[in-house]
Structure formats: structure tokens, C-alpha cells
Enzyme design. Sequence first.
Site, short mmCIF file in Angstrom:
data_model
loop_
_atom_site.label_atom_id
_atom_site.label_comp_id
_atom_site.label_asym_id
_atom_site.label_seq_id
_atom_site.Cartn_x
_atom_site.Cartn_y
_atom_site.Cartn_z
N GLY A 213 0.84 -1.34 -0.08
CA GLY A 213 -0.07 0.04 -0.01
C GLY A 213 0.70 1.27 -0.06
N GLY A 216 2.26 5.74 4.72
CA GLY A 216 1.36 6.28 5.81
C GLY A 216 -0.15 5.76 5.66
N THR A 217 -0.29 4.58 5.28
CA THR A 217 -1.58 3.93 5.43
C THR A 217 -1.74 2.85 6.60
OG1 THR A 217 -0.98 2.17 3.63
CG2 THR A 217 -2.21 3.82 2.96
N THR A 220 2.85 -0.85 9.00
CA THR A 220 3.68 -1.27 9.97
C THR A 220 2.70 -1.51 11.28
OG1 THR A 220 5.40 -0.27 9.22
CG2 THR A 220 5.65 -0.80 11.51
N GLU A 435 -8.95 33.27 -8.70
CA GLU A 435 -9.95 32.21 -7.76
C GLU A 435 -11.34 32.30 -7.85
OE1 GLU A 435 -8.22 30.18 -6.20
OE2 GLU A 435 -6.16 31.09 -6.44
N HIS A 438 -11.97 30.04 -11.06
CA HIS A 438 -12.25 28.67 -10.71
C HIS A 438 -13.60 28.58 -10.06
CE1 HIS A 438 -8.33 27.74 -11.44
NE2 HIS A 438 -7.62 28.37 -10.47
#
Length: 626
Positions: A213, A216-217, A220, A435, A438
Site C-alpha cells: 500500500g 502512511g496507510t 507497520t 480564484e 475557478h
Amino acid sequence: MDNNDRKDNKKGFNIGRFMIVLIVALVLTYFGSTFLKSCIKNYTTSEITYTKFIQMVKNNEVKEVEYSSTRITIVPKEQKNDKMKISYYTGYIYDEETFKLLKDNPDIQVSAAVEENKSGVMDFILMYILPFILIWLLLGFLARKMSGSGGMLGVGKSNAKIYKEQKTGVTFADVAGQDEAKESVREIVDFLHNPAKYTEIGAKLPKGALLVGPPGTGKTLLAKAVAGEAGVPFFSLSGSDFVEMFVGVGASRVRDLFKQAQQSAPCIIFIDEIDAIGKSRDSRYGGNDEREQTLNQLLAEMDGFDSSKGVLIMAATNRPEVLDKALLRPGRFDRRIIVDKPDLKGRLETLRVHSKDVRMDDTVDLDAIALATAGAVGSDLANIINEAAINAVKCRRIAVNQEDLFESVEVVIAGKEKKDRILGEEEKRMVAYHEVGHALITCLMKHAEPVQKITIVPRTMGSLGYTMQVPEEEKFLQTKDELIARIVTLLGGRAAEEIVFNTATSGASNDIERATKIARTMVSQLGMSEEFGLMGLETVENQYLDGRSVLNCSDKTASRLDEEVNRMLKEYYEKAKSLLSENIMCLDRVAEYLIEKETITGKEFMEIVNQVKGTDENKEAEADND
């Protein structure tokens, strides 16, 4: 190694250290005293010429004269200090006239120094025996240290750290958002607890489980949770722990690790970042004799040990595509467990786990935060909760509120506000129109995501402003219309600059990069182009890291690919300009409000847009009536 061996080693180490300190102290004392005597002697004795010596004798200024084989020492009659005797010396010259002169003067005492034999036993010991003993003790001390830490004489020893259940302190309750992965490893834990009910039906414990994966998922963390749930010894290593500069060291460490594991069975061996030793042995990813020997030994050990004893190997990587095929086959790593980025439900569970010890008020809505953090992994969500708590303390509040959480989301995405950076009036207008360009596209296109917030406050990650969009629901597929809407939205900022200011700025660089990437993916991977149809032109590598893609077509086709992407971007840019030109009043009104307030919410933005559109519709109705 048992406790008695440890005590003996510690005792031997203390005796050796004491001997070294004692010998060094004796040497320093001997040479220090010699040096001190030499310094004192040099301080009270000074050199003169032979002529000066004869002159002092003739002037009756000499009290004592001492001859040696190399020098003549002279003690004058007058001493300036009674506590310290001052003398002079000069080189020895055989001169009968000087002897006669000294003999004729009864006031001068003449003597000859008796030479001592300096090649005694003490000098022999200090010069030859003592340095040898000192070097021998130092080498023995270094050998013991390196042997105990896997150094030069202990390079083959495993550096595995053994954790017990009470030391990991992690259970499945601490791993949120990975229900499928937990289900896969929960069976393994049950097998370690109750092997009989599996062996009765003929089932065997899987030899290995590979956790795959993005970073950070929680790979460990999941492995530690398995150890915490199973309550068995947990050998934890990194793939780099096997690799040394000496060829054969890694293989020796693998043998030592499996030997320890079999002695402690049932147990779990966890190898983090296994791609450090498990890379494919072909020339594509580069060769290395030490790494390949380590991999070969690992393969042999995984084939050789008996899984019925309860030895399970777990490994983690975010680069499964580089692993050797022999390592991935059944019988070695029987299971590949995907620990992917959590979905909406998983993010919500993760936020709840990390916020259980954080004081929060009634305004907190973790569902909204989970919806706003699409694509975030467990470590990102933990960081968001922590940043929110820090922000609450900074604002002198006793609990975290929803505003703190949204602010922490912005900190993770765009960085902290740069309050010391003050934009000029013209720059401020340009950023505001960029901005709003957007944001206005999002409410004009059907498949765009709604706006959550618009700001023109600069951020530490380089943005002078940004438009935050939050999806209404979690989606796992994107249609062609949604991707086109995303590209048009990204190009809306540059379109607003050109329409209002008749120029272009550098603020659209990131928008152009992202729009180009989406358009290129549509053509080369998703089959959404009329030019190429369903033809795949790129292959994704490192899908769990940077997602880099590699072309698998000819140079001529790659050139046509670039032309098609360019055509699409031009088409969608013209569409963005057209939409903004038709709604220029909304663009101006929202931009003016944003310049005044610097930050507006999505609700305020939509109120202004609806107000302007309502006014326009009323005018059109009045014109029709007239």
C-alpha cells in the site's frame, strides 16, 4: 544468550575496562612526571656560550662547575631567588687552559657527573612491553563491542528487535479504516491462537503475508497489531538491516534470524521495506551481489522451515512491482494484503480513533472532515487532528471546534497563512479574479464539485490563494464529463485573468500542470479520445508512490498524443472563457466581495451568484414585458 552469559560478559568487560584505565593512568603518571621535571629544569636552566663561561670564571662569578660527557653546568655565586636555584650550561669542549684556570681558583667547586644506565628494566617495559599490552587490550575491547552490536566480528548476527504484546501496545482497535486487511490478518491471529481447529480439517498456516500500500496507510501499525493480538514474539526488522558492505553478511543474518525464530516459535517475523533486499534479480532494476545472495538465502529459508511450528513471515512494501517473482509465489508469500487509502467510512473511523483522546465541542462534525479529505491516508488524518488541537490551544480555547479542524485541513493541503506577506492592490485584484474564475466555473458546470471556501490569503506552500472544493459524496469512478469539468475548472483561473486584465500571470502554473496531466491520462490510459479510441499508450509504474507513467508507444504516436492533448486543452480553455464571459457580472461582484473580505465561504459565494442571476432574470423579464 542466557543471564549467566550476560553476567560473565559484563564482568569480563568491567575487568578489561579497569585494566585499560589502570595502565593508561600509570603511563600518564610516568611520562607526566618526566615531562614536569623537564619543564622545571628547562625553566631554571639557561644556555650560554663557552666564551661567556670563561669570562664568568675569570670574573670570579662562578660558584660550582659540573662536567658531563656532553655539557658543562655552571652555578653562579649570585642567586636572585633563594627558593629556586638558577644555573647555566654550555657544550663540553676539551680545553686544558680552562681546566688550569678552574684548578687555580680555590673558590670554585669542580665535579664530574656520574652517567646513569638508562636502558634499565623500567624503560624496556615502558617502551616495548606496555604498548603491546595496551594495544592487545584495546583490540579485545573493540572486538567485544563489535561482536555484540553486529560489527566487524559479529556481522552475521541478526539485528532483529523482539517485541512482546505488552510492548507493542497496539491492537486491531487502533487500526481503523482497513477492515478488509484486518479481516485477512485476523484469520492468521486465530490460527496462531487455535491451530488445532485448522489442522483438523487439513489447513496449513500461510507461510507469509505481504502488506502492500501507499506510505502512511498503516502497514507497520497493522503488523504490530497482529503481534499485540496474537501475544507471540514479534521479530521486527527493516530490509536495510540485512544489507552490509561485506558480501555474504546479509545471507548470514537471514540464517541467524530464522534460527532465532524457530527457537521462539510460534512467532511472527516482520520485515519492513522488503524491497530493499527483494528486488528482482534481472538487470532491469540493477544488480548487486550482496543483495542477491541475501534474497536467495531468504527464499531458501522460507522454503525450508516448517510452518506447522507457527512461524509466520510478514513483510511490507509500497513498491510491489520491483519484487522478485520467486518471492511472491504461493508457498512463500501466500497472501497479498492491500492496505490502501481509506474510503469515506474508513476516514471517518480513523478520525474517530485519533480524536478519542482530544477534547472537542459540540460543533465538531467529523463526517464533514472525512468528506473534505478525500485521498488522505491515516497519517494525514492523525496530523489533521493534531494540528487542530494545536490551533485550539493557540487560540486559548479549551476544546477543538469545527473551524479548527477545517483550518488544519487547509494547513495540511496548502500550508499555514503567511500573514506577513502583503499583496499590492493590483496583485490582490488579479489573485481574486483568478480564484473566483475557478469557483464560478464550478457552479456553471453540471458535473463540478461545489465550493467550500475561497481565499486570497497567501500560504506557506507557495499559493497566493486557493479555492477549496468538497464533493457531495464519495465516488470511486469518474465519468468523462466529470474529468472535463475538472479541466475547465482548473483553466478558469487563467481564463479570468485574460478576460479581465487582457494578460496572463505565473499564478496558473500549477493549474496548467494538473489540467495537462488529467487530459493526458484521458487520452493515453482511459480511452477517452476520438483520435486514439481505446488504445492504451502509457503504463503506470509505482502506483503506490508517485504514480509515474511510462510510454509504451512509438515516437510518432507519442507526438500525435501531445498534439491531441494540446487540442483538448485549447478546446476546454475556450469553453472556460465562454462561460466566464457570459457571467462577467457574477465574476466582478464576487471578486469585489473577496477583495474586501479576503476569505469567503461557499455559502456566501452562492448567495452572491444567485443574487446577481436573480437580478439579471428580473431585468430580462421586464424587457420581455416591455
